[in-house]
Design an enzyme around this catalytic site. Structure first.
Site, PDB file in Angstrom:
ATOM      1  CG  ASP A 157      -1.863   1.135   1.363  1.00 32.37           C
ATOM      2  OD1 ASP A 157      -2.951   1.041   0.461  1.00 32.37           O
ATOM      3  OD2 ASP A 157      -1.698   1.881   2.356  1.00 32.37           O
ATOM      4  CD  GLU A 185      14.978 -12.019  -6.946  1.00 29.62           C
ATOM      5  OE1 GLU A 185      14.268 -12.197  -7.714  1.00 29.62           O
ATOM      6  OE2 GLU A 185      15.486 -11.047  -6.575  1.00 29.62           O
TER       7      GLU A 185
HETATM    8  C1  GLC Z   1      -4.493   3.412  -0.077  1.00 31.61           C
HETATM    9  C2  GLC Z   1      -5.508   2.340  -0.122  1.00 31.61           C
HETATM   10  C3  GLC Z   1      -6.787   3.318   0.619  1.00 31.61           C
HETATM   11  C4  GLC Z   1      -6.231   3.929   1.895  1.00 31.61           C
HETATM   12  C5  GLC Z   1      -4.759   4.217   1.883  1.00 31.61           C
HETATM   13  C6  GLC Z   1      -4.284   4.654   3.029  1.00 31.61           C
HETATM   14  O1  GLC Z   1      -4.494   4.373  -0.980  1.00 31.61           O
HETATM   15  O2  GLC Z   1      -5.583   1.829  -1.311  1.00 31.61           O
HETATM   16  O3  GLC Z   1      -7.813   2.284   0.610  1.00 31.61           O
HETATM   17  O4  GLC Z   1      -7.162   4.612   2.269  1.00 31.61           O
HETATM   18  O5  GLC Z   1      -3.717   3.766   0.973  1.00 31.61           O
HETATM   19  O6  GLC Z   1      -3.673   3.667   3.633  1.00 31.61           O
END
Ligand code: GLC
Length: 515
Positions: free
Chosen positions: A203, A263
């Protein structure tokens, strides 16, 4: 404990994004869970996806639906147990489907014990987060603004310092520049690898690091602003995010991730970078870093020939591009199962060289639901309702059957489900339905070898894009409103428009030939 699925990942995997809170409930509490997913393996297998990316299942107060982890390794009790996860991994692997989990390493929840201890200056947690003294006049250290529209610094009265957060104040940013967090992150990754996962979706990788001098971001020029991702009405788009996104050595942090993963583990990164999406993706997918980055270009600028051509032109690593149209963060893009765009979208995702990301419900042609203000729980949507991104509408649970609860739950779904007739999986599968088309086009992707194909060359003429792939395949996409010539009298191996091949490319359609 399950182990990784043997064999290697396809070069260009087809990944199904699964939002577990909204996929399938098994215990009637109205919230999807891990045993629920395990009930839907036939659906996933029939789609012939290579992998599922399961959005956060970690413990969390769910201020941001799990993107605010209060633990990186504990499973949220509403999702199930470690045994449920093991059973799910086994089940998916048994169908030849690889498993990716979402790791939110940029920030935790303010409820995470690390943050609580960091506030108390309890070692070794004191420097785990990005703390900074106020300016002499008490104001925040610099002008950084969050993607959610508020200042990126909040005051903590106990430490009498500001802390950084790129999203909500409840999501304090970890200091990934501090070596002190390295062992923690390596442990998080190895815990999930021990549970048999085959890959990760990372993320917000582009907010991992920040300028160590904490310089102000300069204002965006009109050109930069036009290319900025983010809601156009937020001050966020008025800055050139030079200093809060991946300055200099930032992308190199992903080399740590690769080292910890090893890997053969697939690593997908979310790229949200102001106006430099593809350039950052190039850097972040260099050897020894992530496999693929996905940017907001298409959802932001529209699925047009010009958008895709611009992405291809700026990319120096096309296999490192993730192609997507919908996700848990964006409004759904079609009008419903009868919208011809459903087929064009699925064809586009299936036939582009690179990683394909299909969001749950795209295979049913789900339209964007309309939630009432009081039904919305997502704070980002609520803050700007009805002008926000509509994230939560796109998270309305999957309709598996017609009727109350839609086969998703025997209780009350956590978001109201008002799907149109014909939207559910049980009503689909017959000829002409999105589900039948999704199965067919993903099977065609496999038959044509798109999963291993490289891009040999491409051209754009107006609204028509022609791509020559190394698998001996030519893909022609007509993004325009008018029919376009196919450039050959041969019938294609597969085409997206309904009905027999007409000899030309229908508006908003694609076709693929073996050459
Ligand atoms: C990313 C996620 C989103 C979240 C943000 C903060 O963009 O996809 O849903 O709110 O990160 O973690």
């Amino acid at each position: 404990m399950p182990e990784q699925l043997p064999g290697r990942w396809p070069k260009n995997p087809l990944i199904y994004e699964l939002y577990p809170r909204s996929f399938q409930d098994s215990d009637g509490d109205g919230i999807g869970d891990l045993p629920g997913i395990a009930r839907r393996l036939d659906h996933l297998e029939a789609l012939a996806v290579d992998a599922v990316w399961i959005c956060p299942i970690n413990a969390s107060p769910w201020v941001d639906g799990g993107y605010d982890p209060s633990s990186y390794t504990d499973i949220h009790p509403k999702m199930g147990t470690e045994d449920d996860f093991a059973a799910l991994v086994d089940g998916l692997h048994g169908r030849g489907i690889r498993v990716m989990v979402d790791l939110v390493l940029n920030h935790t929840s303010e409820k995470h014990p690390w943050f609580v201890k960091s506030v108390a200056r309890e070692d070794p947690y004191t420097d785990y987060y990005v703390w900074h003294d106020a300016k002499p006049d008490g104001s925040a250290p610099n002008n950084w603004i969050t993607r959610f529209g508020r200042p990126a610094w909040s005051w903590n009265h106990k430490r009498e310092q500001y802390y950084l957060h790129n999203y909500m104040a409840e999501q304090p940013a970890l200091d990934l520049r501090c070596d002190c967090t390295d062992d923690e992150m390596a442990n998080v990754i190895s815990t999930w690898l021990d549970r048999g996962v085959d890959g990760f979706r990372f993320d917000a990788v582009t907010t991992y690091l920040y300028d160590p001098q904490f310089r102000d971001n300069p204002p965006a020029t009109p050109e930069e602003r036009a290319k900025m991702d983010g809601e156009p009405f937020l001050p966020y788009v008025r800055q050139n995010h030079l200093h809060d996104f991946l300055p200099g050595d930032g992308a190199a942090y992903t080399e740590n991730l690769r080292k910890w993963c090893g890997e053969g583990i697939f690593m997908l990164g979310e790229i949200g970078t102001g106006n430099q999406s593809i350039e950052v993706t190039n850097s972040i997918t260099k050897p020894g870093r992530l496999d693929t980055g996905y940017t907001v270009d298409i959802p932001q600028y529209g699925l047009e020939a010009a958008t895709v051509a611009d992405m291809l032109e700026r990319s120096d690593n096309v296999p490192g591009l993730g192609w997507w149209i919908e996700s848990h963060d964006r409004a759904r893009q079609v009008e419903g199962p009868d919208d011809p765009m459903v087929r064009f979208h699925l064809f586009f995702l299936a036939m582009m060289p690179g990683t394909a990301l299909v969001y749950q419900g795209q295979e049913l042609g789900l339209p964007q639901p309309h939630l009432e203000e009081e039904e919305v729980t997502d704070p980002y949507d609520r803050a700007f309702w009805p002008d926000g991104p509509g994230r939560e509408n796109a998270r309305v649970p999957m309709p598996w059957e017609a009727g109350d609860g839609g086969g998703f739950t025997t209780g009350t779904p956590w978001l109201p489900m008002r799907w149109p007739e014909g939207a559910s999986a049980a009503e689909q599968g017959g000829e002409g339905t999105p589900l039948a088309f999704a199965r067919a086009v993903f099977a065609a992707r496999r038959d044509l070898g798109i999963g291993e194909a490289a891009l040999d060359g491409w051209t754009r003429e107006g609204d028509v894009l022609t791509l020559d792939l190394s698998a001996g395949v030519r893909v022609v996409l007509n993004f325009g409103e008018d029919a376009a010539e196919a450039g050959t009298d041969d019938a294609p191996a597969f085409h997206s428009a309904a009905g027999e091949w007409s000899g030309a490319l229908a508006p908003k359609s694609g076709a693929v030939w073996r050459v």
